[in-house]
Design an enzyme around this catalytic site. Structure first.
Site, mmCIF file in Angstrom:
data_model
loop_
_atom_site.group_PDB
_atom_site.id
_atom_site.type_symbol
_atom_site.label_atom_id
_atom_site.label_comp_id
_atom_site.label_asym_id
_atom_site.label_seq_id
_atom_site.Cartn_x
_atom_site.Cartn_y
_atom_site.Cartn_z
ATOM 1 N N ASP A 8 0.823 -1.125 -0.151
ATOM 2 C CA ASP A 8 -0.220 -0.177 -0.014
ATOM 3 C C ASP A 8 1.334 1.062 0.020
ATOM 4 O O ASP A 8 2.786 0.811 -0.475
ATOM 5 C CB ASP A 8 -1.114 -0.107 1.482
ATOM 6 C CG ASP A 8 -0.107 0.029 2.648
ATOM 7 O OD1 ASP A 8 0.788 -0.386 2.404
ATOM 8 O OD2 ASP A 8 -1.084 0.089 3.371
ATOM 9 N N CYS A 65 3.045 -3.707 3.787
ATOM 10 C CA CYS A 65 2.221 -2.203 4.097
ATOM 11 C C CYS A 65 3.030 -1.456 5.751
ATOM 12 O O CYS A 65 4.024 -1.798 5.897
ATOM 13 C CB CYS A 65 0.870 -2.842 4.940
ATOM 14 S SG CYS A 65 1.204 -3.912 6.443
ATOM 15 N N THR A 67 3.112 -1.920 8.512
ATOM 16 C CA THR A 67 3.108 -3.183 9.779
ATOM 17 C C THR A 67 2.953 -4.047 9.803
ATOM 18 O O THR A 67 3.480 -5.522 10.263
ATOM 19 C CB THR A 67 1.476 -2.951 11.266
ATOM 20 O OG1 THR A 67 0.252 -3.027 10.416
ATOM 21 C CG2 THR A 67 1.635 -1.818 11.711
ATOM 22 N N GLY A 68 2.745 -4.717 8.246
ATOM 23 C CA GLY A 68 2.608 -6.246 7.694
ATOM 24 C C GLY A 68 1.108 -7.035 8.250
ATOM 25 O O GLY A 68 1.992 -8.553 7.773
ATOM 26 N N HIS A 133 7.541 -31.293 8.927
ATOM 27 C CA HIS A 133 6.671 -29.960 8.827
ATOM 28 C C HIS A 133 5.474 -30.169 7.861
ATOM 29 O O HIS A 133 4.216 -29.319 7.925
ATOM 30 C CB HIS A 133 7.998 -28.918 8.434
ATOM 31 C CG HIS A 133 8.883 -28.922 9.589
ATOM 32 N ND1 HIS A 133 8.754 -28.865 11.110
ATOM 33 C CD2 HIS A 133 10.224 -29.199 9.356
ATOM 34 C CE1 HIS A 133 9.249 -28.658 11.653
ATOM 35 N NE2 HIS A 133 10.951 -29.250 10.563
#
Ligand code: RB5
Length: 147
Positions: A8, A65, A67-68, A133
């Protein structure tokens, strides 16, 4: 590898640096916007990158962005996406090796440019380890399918 990037307005500048690094590392970049610092809504770009990954046009995605966080929340709404927000290289490596993360989210207002690029380098160079995993990642997919 082909890596789709998106941001963004808050992540626009760092996205440019991330894209340049990815190219330096020998990968192909697909920049899905935004293309200026004009205010936009992060989910619009999260979904573009997420769908590029699930659609096979990109192997991995990176979103930036402020903050992520919003990017990760939005990207994880797309089936098949395992998006993670990372602010350190240990988590970045583990997210690929253990969680098979296919989208990396970074907070440009949280993580400094130098560290952010180290995170991108570490993440893009790390590989899923499979084994135990894989069973756990499959369980995540099962939750998604049954929700
Ligand atoms: C934009 O002001 C900001 O909310 C956005 O970049 C991001 O931090 C959302 O999670």
């Amino acid at each position: 590898m082909k890596i789709a990037v998106g941001s963004d307005h808050a992540g626009y500048r760092l996205k440019g640096e991330v894209a340049a690094l990815i190219q330096e590392l020998g990968h192909e970049v697909s920049d899905l916007g935004t293309h200026s610092e004009e205010s936009v809504d992060y989910p619009d770009f999260a979904v573009k990158v997420a769908r590029a990954v699930t659609g096979g046009e990109a192997d991995l995605g990176i979103l930036v962005c402020g903050t992520g966080l919003g990017m990760a929340i939005a990207a994880n709404k797309v089936k098949g996406i395992r998006a993670v927000t990372c602010g350190d290289t240990f988590s970045a490596r583990a997210s690929r090796e253990h969680n098979d993360a296919n989208v990396l989210c970074i907070g440009a207002r949280v993580t400094g440019g130098g560290l952010a690029l180290e995170i991108v380098k570490t993440w893009s160079e790390s590989e899923f380890q499979g084994g135990r995993h894989a069973r756990r990642v499959q369980k995540i997919a099962d939750i998604e399918s049954s929700s």
